[in-house]
Motif scaffolding. Structure first.
Motif, PDB file in Angstrom:
ATOM      1  N   VAL A 100      50.499 -30.757  -8.049  1.00  0.00           N
ATOM      2  CA  VAL A 100      51.041 -31.436  -9.227  1.00  0.00           C
ATOM      3  C   VAL A 100      50.180 -31.201 -10.455  1.00  0.00           C
ATOM      4  O   VAL A 100      48.969 -31.045 -10.369  1.00  0.00           O
ATOM      5  CB  VAL A 100      51.153 -32.962  -8.996  1.00  0.00           C
ATOM      6  N   SER A 101      50.823 -31.215 -11.587  1.00  0.00           N
ATOM      7  CA  SER A 101      50.118 -31.204 -12.858  1.00  0.00           C
ATOM      8  C   SER A 101      50.298 -32.590 -13.449  1.00  0.00           C
ATOM      9  O   SER A 101      51.396 -33.150 -13.422  1.00  0.00           O
ATOM     10  CB  SER A 101      50.719 -30.134 -13.765  1.00  0.00           C
ATOM     11  N   GLY A 102      49.191 -33.134 -13.978  1.00  0.00           N
ATOM     12  CA  GLY A 102      49.238 -34.524 -14.461  1.00  0.00           C
ATOM     13  C   GLY A 102      48.174 -35.292 -13.719  1.00  0.00           C
ATOM     14  O   GLY A 102      47.921 -34.999 -12.561  1.00  0.00           O
ATOM     15  N   SER A 103      47.601 -36.272 -14.374  1.00  0.00           N
ATOM     16  CA  SER A 103      46.424 -36.933 -13.821  1.00  0.00           C
ATOM     17  C   SER A 103      46.743 -38.336 -13.312  1.00  0.00           C
ATOM     18  O   SER A 103      47.883 -38.612 -12.933  1.00  0.00           O
ATOM     19  CB  SER A 103      45.343 -36.932 -14.916  1.00  0.00           C
ATOM     20  N   LYS A 154      49.718 -23.626 -10.091  1.00  0.00           N
ATOM     21  CA  LYS A 154      48.826 -24.762 -10.385  1.00  0.00           C
ATOM     22  C   LYS A 154      47.446 -24.265 -10.835  1.00  0.00           C
ATOM     23  O   LYS A 154      46.847 -24.809 -11.773  1.00  0.00           O
ATOM     24  CB  LYS A 154      48.704 -25.642  -9.131  1.00  0.00           C
ATOM     25  N   ASN A 198      45.567 -25.008 -14.405  1.00  0.00           N
ATOM     26  CA  ASN A 198      44.267 -25.679 -14.509  1.00  0.00           C
ATOM     27  C   ASN A 198      43.178 -24.768 -15.067  1.00  0.00           C
ATOM     28  O   ASN A 198      42.208 -25.242 -15.646  1.00  0.00           O
ATOM     29  CB  ASN A 198      43.857 -26.281 -13.164  1.00  0.00           C
ATOM     30  N   MET A 227      43.643 -25.311 -18.624  1.00  0.00           N
ATOM     31  CA  MET A 227      43.168 -26.654 -18.999  1.00  0.00           C
ATOM     32  C   MET A 227      41.639 -26.701 -19.072  1.00  0.00           C
ATOM     33  O   MET A 227      41.060 -27.272 -20.007  1.00  0.00           O
ATOM     34  CB  MET A 227      43.692 -27.686 -17.988  1.00  0.00           C
ATOM     35  N   PHE A 283      40.287 -37.257 -13.584  1.00  0.00           N
ATOM     36  CA  PHE A 283      40.288 -35.982 -12.861  1.00  0.00           C
ATOM     37  C   PHE A 283      38.816 -35.590 -12.679  1.00  0.00           C
ATOM     38  O   PHE A 283      38.163 -35.156 -13.637  1.00  0.00           O
ATOM     39  CB  PHE A 283      41.045 -34.926 -13.663  1.00  0.00           C
ATOM     40  N   ASP A 295      38.968 -25.730  -9.120  1.00  0.00           N
ATOM     41  CA  ASP A 295      40.178 -25.035  -9.588  1.00  0.00           C
ATOM     42  C   ASP A 295      39.818 -23.790 -10.403  1.00  0.00           C
ATOM     43  O   ASP A 295      40.492 -22.757 -10.304  1.00  0.00           O
ATOM     44  CB  ASP A 295      41.050 -25.980 -10.421  1.00  0.00           C
TER      45      ASP A 295
HETATM   46  O1  LIG Z   1      44.753 -31.150 -11.949  1.00  0.00           O
HETATM   47  C1  LIG Z   1      44.599 -31.922 -12.859  1.00  0.00           C
HETATM   48  C2  LIG Z   1      45.612 -32.276 -13.799  1.00  0.00           C
HETATM   49  O2  LIG Z   1      45.356 -33.087 -14.724  1.00  0.00           O
HETATM   50  O3  LIG Z   1      46.733 -31.758 -13.681  1.00  0.00           O
END
Ligand SMILES: O=CC(=O)O
Ligand SMILES: NC(=O)C1=CN([C@@H]2O[C@H](COP(=O)(O)OP(=O)(O)OC[C@H]3O[C@@H](n4cnc5c(N)ncnc54)[C@H](OP(=O)(O)O)[C@@H]3O)[C@@H](O)[C@H]2O)C=CC1
Length: 290
Positions: free
Chosen positions: A120-123, A170, A174, A177, A231, A239
């Motif tokens: 997943v993306s999102g914390s 993913k 990351n 990011m 995170f 990652d």
């Molecule tokens: O893997 C981390 C995120 O914020 O997505």
């Protein structure tokens, strides 16, 4: 629907809670069993082992730290291979590399089970709010069956084809990011050392084409040196490392990501592994002159 959930860290706890809030019956397991207590207070059942959870539930979701952890609940004693069989779906949402995911997929399917990777993306906050972005790949039949679960956990799910594609997507996300977080850290430090106000930099960035939720959310807390983990930095560095290996495999030169990885490694060496990944700012800061 009865769902098993292995791994109650920052993400797993929020996701399992969210499923229960939305009417799912959830059976949980965590290596440190005491972390199940809070979930039990909200109605969860506990499975004594990963195998026990799989035995009980048609679908089991996994959210663990890294490749060794993801493998340990599959191949270890009382692992899921002891119980997985035809009619069981195993959905690994941890961030791992494609090789790890493929190895787990082959083991699960060799026992007759169905496998889906779905990082997943999102914390933490998107996990609590059911706003994750789900990057699934593997068994399309299981993906279709899991849509009611993904609808609760996320705001959008993608089906990306064969096992490994979700993991790769993913890692790419990351990698970007982590590089962005380093660029922000360097910008804040350069602003400060140039005699400018870093708060003003955040305001300027937020008004222009580079505005993004990450800078907006993390920037102000970085300026307070506040790094309560959403995170953990050790996972971001994992990652970066796995993304660089993917670059290596595909002969893609990634000097920006490689430099960012060095900064995350330095931050780990400074004892910041369990802090939020934005603590990389501390590794970027120029030491004060004596
Ligand atoms: O893997 C981390 C995120 O914020 O997505
Ligand atoms: N936090 C975030 O913002 C996001 C994280 N992710 C990814 O999700 C995954 C989980 O992240 P997060 O919840 O933050 O991590 P945490 O560090 O909070 O939790 C890690 C979990 O893995 C378990 N674990 C670690 N090693 C083992 C092992 N050898 N055997 C069994 N269990 C083990 C821990 O158990 P124990 O409690 O016993 O230590 C814990 O349940 C990671 O892959 C991460 O990269 C993806 C998107 C966002």
């Amino acid at each position: 629907m009865e769902v098993g959930f292995l791994g109650l860290g920052i993400m797993g706890k929020a996701m399992a809670m969210n499923l229960m809030r939305n009417g799912f019956k959830v059976t949980v397991w965590n290596r440190t069993l005491s972390k199940c207590d809070e979930l039990v207070q909200h109605g969860a059942s506990v499975g004594e082992t990963p195998a026990a959870v799989v035995k009980k539930c048609k679908y089991t979701i996994v959210m663990l730290s890294d490749p060794p952890a993801a493998c340990s609940v599959v191949f270890g004693k009382d692992g899921i291979l002891e119980a997985v069989c035809s009619g069981k779906g195993y959905i690994d949402m941890s961030t791992v590399d494609a090789d790890t995911s493929t190895k787990i997929s082959e083991a699960v399917t060799s026992k007759g089970g169905q496998f889906l990777e779905a990082p997943v993306s999102g914390s933490k906050k998107p996990a609590e709010d059911g706003q994750l972005i789900i990057l699934a790949a593997g068994d399309k039949g299981l993906y279709d069956e899991a849509i009611p679960i993904f609808d609760v956990l996320g705001k959008k799910s993608f089906f990306l084809g064969q096992v490994g594609n979700g993991a790769k997507m993913k890692l790419v996300v990351n990698m970007i990011m982590g590089s962005m977080m380093n660029a922000l850290s360097e910008g804040l430090e350069l602003t400060d050392k140039s005699g400018l106000d870093p708060h003003t930099l955040l305001d300027v960035l937020d008004l222009g084409a580079m505005a993004n939720p990450m800078f907006k959310m993390k920037g102000p807390s970085m300026l307070k040196s506040s790094y309560h983990p959403a995170f953990p930095l050790k996972h971001q560095q994992k990652d970066m490392r796995l993304a660089l290996a993917l670059g290596d495999e595909n002969a893609v030169s990634m000097p920006v990501a490689a430099a960012a990885n060095e900064a995350f490694k330095k931050a780990r060496g400074m004892g910041l592994a369990d802090m939020d990944f934005s603590a990389v700012y501390e590794a970027v800061k120029v030491p004060k002159q004596p």
